[in-house]
Scaffold this motif. Structure first.
Motif, PDB file in Angstrom:
ATOM      1  N   ARG A 122       0.860  -1.176   0.000  1.00  0.00           N
ATOM      2  CA  ARG A 122       0.000   0.000   0.000  1.00  0.00           C
ATOM      3  C   ARG A 122       0.897   1.226   0.000  1.00  0.00           C
ATOM      4  NH1 ARG A 122      -5.850   0.058   0.824  1.00  0.00           N
ATOM      5  NH2 ARG A 122      -5.407   0.159  -1.358  1.00  0.00           N
ATOM      6  N   ALA A 123       0.275   2.389  -0.176  1.00  0.00           N
ATOM      7  CA  ALA A 123       1.079   3.602  -0.275  1.00  0.00           C
ATOM      8  C   ALA A 123       1.906   3.826   0.997  1.00  0.00           C
ATOM      9  CB  ALA A 123       0.173   4.799  -0.537  1.00  0.00           C
ATOM     10  N   ASP A 124       1.283   3.588   2.157  1.00  0.00           N
ATOM     11  CA  ASP A 124       1.960   3.961   3.398  1.00  0.00           C
ATOM     12  C   ASP A 124       2.519   2.771   4.174  1.00  0.00           C
ATOM     13  OD1 ASP A 124      -0.689   3.352   3.399  1.00  0.00           O
ATOM     14  OD2 ASP A 124      -1.207   4.606   5.109  1.00  0.00           O
ATOM     15  N   PHE A 125       2.166   1.544   3.785  1.00  0.00           N
ATOM     16  CA  PHE A 125       2.739   0.394   4.478  1.00  0.00           C
ATOM     17  C   PHE A 125       2.636  -0.842   3.612  1.00  0.00           C
ATOM     18  CE2 PHE A 125      -1.712   0.580   5.825  1.00  0.00           C
ATOM     19  CZ  PHE A 125      -2.137  -0.701   5.494  1.00  0.00           C
TER      20      PHE A 125
ATOM     21  N   ARG B 193       1.094  -1.507  11.772  1.00  0.00           N
ATOM     22  CA  ARG B 193       1.631  -1.056  10.494  1.00  0.00           C
ATOM     23  C   ARG B 193       1.705  -2.183   9.451  1.00  0.00           C
ATOM     24  NH1 ARG B 193       6.256   0.396  12.474  1.00  0.00           N
ATOM     25  NH2 ARG B 193       5.578   1.139  14.509  1.00  0.00           N
TER      26      ARG B 193
END
Lengths: 228, 366
Positions: B10-13, B208
């Motif tokens: 995913r973009a952040d994790f 996360r």
């Protein structure tokens, strides 16, 4: 109260507007769907083409229709030879011209309603076992109904008064293509036709007002039904 | 057996999760918002395409990217309850409930309409429209709708998060009944530990995008990753207990925990019932000898098995209270030194009866 010629004009207007709506509704739903959900590359272009009749002079639309659907036009010739269908000077042609002119209004209303359908509901239907067509007919389409109705009523009301494209494409034939606005125009061109013109104008007023009231009434009912 | 292995960028994790648990059972996915719980659940449902996935319920493989198997969402038979219910606004409650039922292939039914309506108390709502329902009622209808689609697996994505506390209380008992009366495996996403405490048979703690720890709630409740999420104040070992007896005039019940028994105020307890009790670390008192002349009624004998210093001048003392049950108490280092606490030392754990109030729940059926 109304003379046979006036009645004819009202009847013609109603039937031509109705036929134009029936023809353009399925296509308008497809186009709205392509514009909102479709992943095709020419979306901007499609959007522009759909909206062209709103910005073009109606006479231009009538002229283009004449080029395409005239007896010598590429589509008109084919229709004539294959099916014996002639659009020029006929009420079917008037319905076609009206459909093209009111198409953007219809697409706009339907598109707005499709944009307001929560794709999450379609996901939910999917997890409940509904395939793509099933989802469209059981969830998406019913939720679009308020917009579809609004589009239909507006297009119908606007179609009653379509003038430029109709007179250019199918001319002004009494009993065949002489709708309310064309009859009104003819009356104004005729010496002593002012009284008739006034009556026809009042009828137009009344029909337009009815259309708008019905649209508002339906929209309210729908909103209440969906709890919005 | 429910087997899940999912990887998704995913973009952040990066989501990377492996879960294997026996079925039926209730798996709680617990973690802060944005840790990837919903992403994971959407991958299981097939609404999101994972980079690499293996999902199987018993012998039925829903997705195996290595073998190019991907059952379409609409054929997975997964009952998904969304946080926002997602009832169809143009249909009555009845039509909503029937929607999935009608599309479920016949011959594989294990819950019927009347059973679900009764279980979830929907009888009086059938002819209403979704906008006429309260938030709690909406979630109950969504639960019923998902159940009636005859699912192999239920996915519940924070079904109570949008509700206020009284509404949550109204829906939770229904979820407990679902867990105990129907043999459908459930994945329950939550960021409220109390819901996990009440419902889960297996807890997965996410951080996360990764799984920080997983296992039975008794083990997970003592884990540092969980403490980091619920906070020091709410930290406490979860223990299994059995109601031995109950005095109906006082409402005090005797609960066997570990090798000992404690008195707790549990007005609705039934003798023989299994309960799950959370003993908050800050509520426990340790004594080197049995004490007299204090108001605390409950004393459990045990042995210190571990002492873990914390960074605020406090430490966590883990005490084995018999039968494999472990309690955790938080004390100041000063107190610990004064008492001369060390591992292997016999010790008494003092529990205030009132501190258990609101921390004891019906345990999942074994």
């Amino acid at each position: 109260m109304l003379s046979p010629a006036e009645l004819d004009a009202v009847r013609l207007s109603l039937s031509i507007a109705a036929r134009s709506v029936i023809v353009s509704l399925p296509l308008a739903i497809v186009v709205a769907w392509l514009l909102v959900r479709g992943r095709l590359r020419g979306r901007v272009l499609l959007d522009a083409i759909v909206h062209l009749p709103l910005v073009l002079p109606p006479v231009v639309v009538g002229y283009v229709l004449l080029l395409l659907f005239g007896v010598r036009g590429p589509i008109g010739q084919w229709l004539d030879q294959a099916f014996g269908i002639r659009l020029v000077f006929t009420s079917s042609g008037a319905a076609l011209a009206t459909a093209v002119m009111t198409f953007p209004l219809m697409v706009r209303a339907i598109r707005l309603s499709l944009e307001s359908v929560d794709p999450g509901l379609e996901d939910a239907a999917r997890t409940l076992g509904a395939g793509a067509w099933d989802r469209f007919f059981s969830i998406t389409l019913p939720l679009m109904v308020p917009g579809i109705l609004a589009g239909v009523v507006t297009a119908f009301a606007a179609g009653l008064g379509e003038f430029g494209a109709v007179i250019t494409f199918v001319s002004n034939v009494p009993g065949e293509t002489r709708t309310l606005p064309l009859a009104l125009y003819t009356a104004l061109q005729t010496p002593g036709g002012e009284a008739l013109a006034a009556r026809l104008a009042s009828i137009s007023f009344a029909l337009g007002l009815c259309g708008l009231l019905i649209a508002e009434f339906l929209a309210r009912r729908m909103r209440r039904m969906l709890g919005r | 057996m429910l087997r899940i292995a999912i990887r998704k960028r995913r973009a952040d994790f990066q989501l990377d999760a492996m879960i294997e648990v026996p079925t039926p059972g209730t798996i709680a996915l617990f973690g802060r918002s944005g840790c990837g719980k919903t992403t994971l659940v959407n991958c299981i449902a097939g609404l999101l395409q994972a980079d690499r996935a293996f999902v199987a319920i018993d012998d039925f493989v829903l997705e195996d990217t290595d073998a190019n198997v991907r059952v379409p969402v609409e054929q997975r038979r997964i009952g998904y309850v969304f946080q926002d219910a997602r009832l169809f606004p143009h249909m009555s409650v009845m039509a909503n409930l029937r929607y999935g039922e009608r599309r479920a292939r016949t011959g594989k039914r294990f819950v019927d309409f009347d059973q679900v309506v009764t279980l979830l108390g929907l009888r009086d709502l059938l002819h209403r429209r979704p906008h006429e329902l309260s938030g709690g009622e909406r979630q109950r209808v969504a639960l019923g709708r998902a159940l009636l689609s005859q699912p192999r697996l239920m996915l519940l994505d924070e079904p109570l998060a949008a509700l206020d506390a009284p509404r949550r209380e109204e829906v939770l008992p229904y979820l407990e009944r679902l867990r105990d009366e129907l043999a459908i495996p459930m994945v329950y996403v939550s960021h409220q530990f109390e819901e996990v405490l009440r419902l889960a048979t297996h807890v997965v703690v996410m951080e996360r995008g990764a799984i920080a720890t997983q296992g039975p709630i008794e083990t997970v409740s003592r884990h540092a990753a969980l403490r980091a999420i619920v906070g020091d104040e709410a930290m406490g070992a979860v223990l299994n207990g059995v109601i031995v007896s109950r005095d109906s005039s006082t409402g005090l019940a005797a609960v066997q925990i570990g090798a000992g028994t404690i008195q707790a105020h549990l007005p609705e307890a039934v003798p023989g019932a299994h309960v799950r009790v959370q003993l908050l670390a800050r509520d426990l008192i340790l004594a080197t000898h049995p004490v007299e002349g204090v108001s605390v009624r409950n004393m459990l004998a045990g042995t210190i098995v571990r002492i873990e210093p914390e960074d605020r001048g406090t430490e966590l003392v883990e005490v084995d209270i018999g039968n494999g049950a472990l309690a955790v108490a938080r004390l100041t280092c000063a107190a610990s030194v004064a008492l001369g606490l060390h591992v292997q030392m016999p010790i008494w754990v003092l529990v205030k009866a009132v501190s258990i109030q609101g921390h004891a729940f019906r345990a999942p059926a074994a």
